[in-house]
Design a protein around this motif. Sequence first.
Motif, PDB file in Angstrom:
ATOM      1  N   SER A   2       0.950  -1.252   0.063  1.00 62.29           N
ATOM      2  CA  SER A   2      -0.074  -0.020   0.045  1.00 62.29           C
ATOM      3  C   SER A   2       0.897   1.227   0.026  1.00 62.29           C
ATOM      4  O   SER A   2       1.947   1.173   0.305  1.00 62.29           O
ATOM      5  CB  SER A   2      -0.879   0.087   1.188  1.00 62.29           C
ATOM      6  N   GLU A   3       0.141   2.292  -0.191  1.00 58.05           N
ATOM      7  CA  GLU A   3       0.924   3.568  -0.588  1.00 58.05           C
ATOM      8  C   GLU A   3       1.346   4.343   1.036  1.00 58.05           C
ATOM      9  O   GLU A   3       0.371   3.804   1.839  1.00 58.05           O
ATOM     10  CB  GLU A   3       0.110   4.674  -1.233  1.00 58.05           C
ATOM     11  N   PRO A   4       2.247   4.994   1.093  1.00 50.60           N
ATOM     12  CA  PRO A   4       2.508   5.486   2.567  1.00 50.60           C
ATOM     13  C   PRO A   4       1.468   6.308   3.270  1.00 50.60           C
ATOM     14  O   PRO A   4       0.626   6.995   2.461  1.00 50.60           O
ATOM     15  CB  PRO A   4       3.659   6.560   2.214  1.00 50.60           C
ATOM     16  N   HIS A   5       1.052   6.032   4.588  1.00 44.64           N
ATOM     17  CA  HIS A   5       0.133   6.758   5.041  1.00 44.64           C
ATOM     18  C   HIS A   5       0.776   7.700   6.299  1.00 44.64           C
ATOM     19  O   HIS A   5       0.994   7.334   7.273  1.00 44.64           O
ATOM     20  CB  HIS A   5      -0.788   5.551   5.690  1.00 44.64           C
ATOM     21  N   VAL A   6       0.815   8.941   5.771  1.00 42.70           N
ATOM     22  CA  VAL A   6       1.521   9.796   6.571  1.00 42.70           C
ATOM     23  C   VAL A   6       0.769  10.937   7.119  1.00 42.70           C
ATOM     24  O   VAL A   6      -0.170  11.505   6.344  1.00 42.70           O
ATOM     25  CB  VAL A   6       2.817  10.666   5.721  1.00 42.70           C
ATOM     26  N   HIS A   7       0.699  11.241   8.401  1.00 43.76           N
ATOM     27  CA  HIS A   7      -0.017  12.272   8.978  1.00 43.76           C
ATOM     28  C   HIS A   7       1.249  13.454   9.901  1.00 43.76           C
ATOM     29  O   HIS A   7       2.104  12.957   9.990  1.00 43.76           O
ATOM     30  CB  HIS A   7      -0.886  11.751  10.104  1.00 43.76           C
ATOM     31  N   ALA A   8       0.640  14.495   9.995  1.00 50.19           N
ATOM     32  CA  ALA A   8       1.580  15.481  10.620  1.00 50.19           C
ATOM     33  C   ALA A   8       2.094  14.783  12.135  1.00 50.19           C
ATOM     34  O   ALA A   8       3.143  15.086  12.488  1.00 50.19           O
ATOM     35  CB  ALA A   8       0.816  16.695  11.137  1.00 50.19           C
ATOM     36  N   SER A   9       1.447  13.879  12.609  1.00 49.81           N
ATOM     37  CA  SER A   9       1.815  13.448  13.884  1.00 49.81           C
ATOM     38  C   SER A   9       2.785  12.391  13.849  1.00 49.81           C
ATOM     39  O   SER A   9       3.354  12.005  14.973  1.00 49.81           O
ATOM     40  CB  SER A   9       0.721  12.730  14.653  1.00 49.81           C
ATOM     41  N   HIS A  10       3.385  11.913  12.758  1.00 49.24           N
ATOM     42  CA  HIS A  10       4.238  10.846  12.628  1.00 49.24           C
ATOM     43  C   HIS A  10       5.654  11.079  13.018  1.00 49.24           C
ATOM     44  O   HIS A  10       6.293  10.182  13.733  1.00 49.24           O
ATOM     45  CB  HIS A  10       4.348  10.155  11.139  1.00 49.24           C
ATOM     46  N   PRO A  11       6.179  12.344  12.861  1.00 48.19           N
ATOM     47  CA  PRO A  11       7.322  12.743  13.490  1.00 48.19           C
ATOM     48  C   PRO A  11       7.337  12.414  14.867  1.00 48.19           C
ATOM     49  O   PRO A  11       8.226  12.167  15.301  1.00 48.19           O
ATOM     50  CB  PRO A  11       7.815  14.280  12.907  1.00 48.19           C
TER      51      PRO A  11
END
Length: 92
Positions: A2-11
């Motif tokens: 699947s495609e990356p699922h990135v949110h602002a909280s990931h860092p």
Amino acid sequence: MSEPHVHASHPDIARRPRRAEGQLRKVIEMTEAGRNCLDIAQQLQAVESAVAGAKRTPVQDHLDHCLEHAVGAMSRDQRQSIDAFKAITKYL
């Protein structure tokens, strides 16, 4: 895959386990150096807090973004159950 699922909280999620890793290393050093139990327990509490925050953050993020997208627009009355569910997960 699947495609990356990135949110602002990931860092922030990545930062917390790194912090816990350093704190856990410190616990090992403290134990091997014979530091007192109170100091070790306080450091272990910091490890637990960092890990708990790392766990809680993606759950909250998922509820705030993915669940909102899945349920779509709702009336205020319909939202009460969703809002209550989101609120209670803060106590995980």
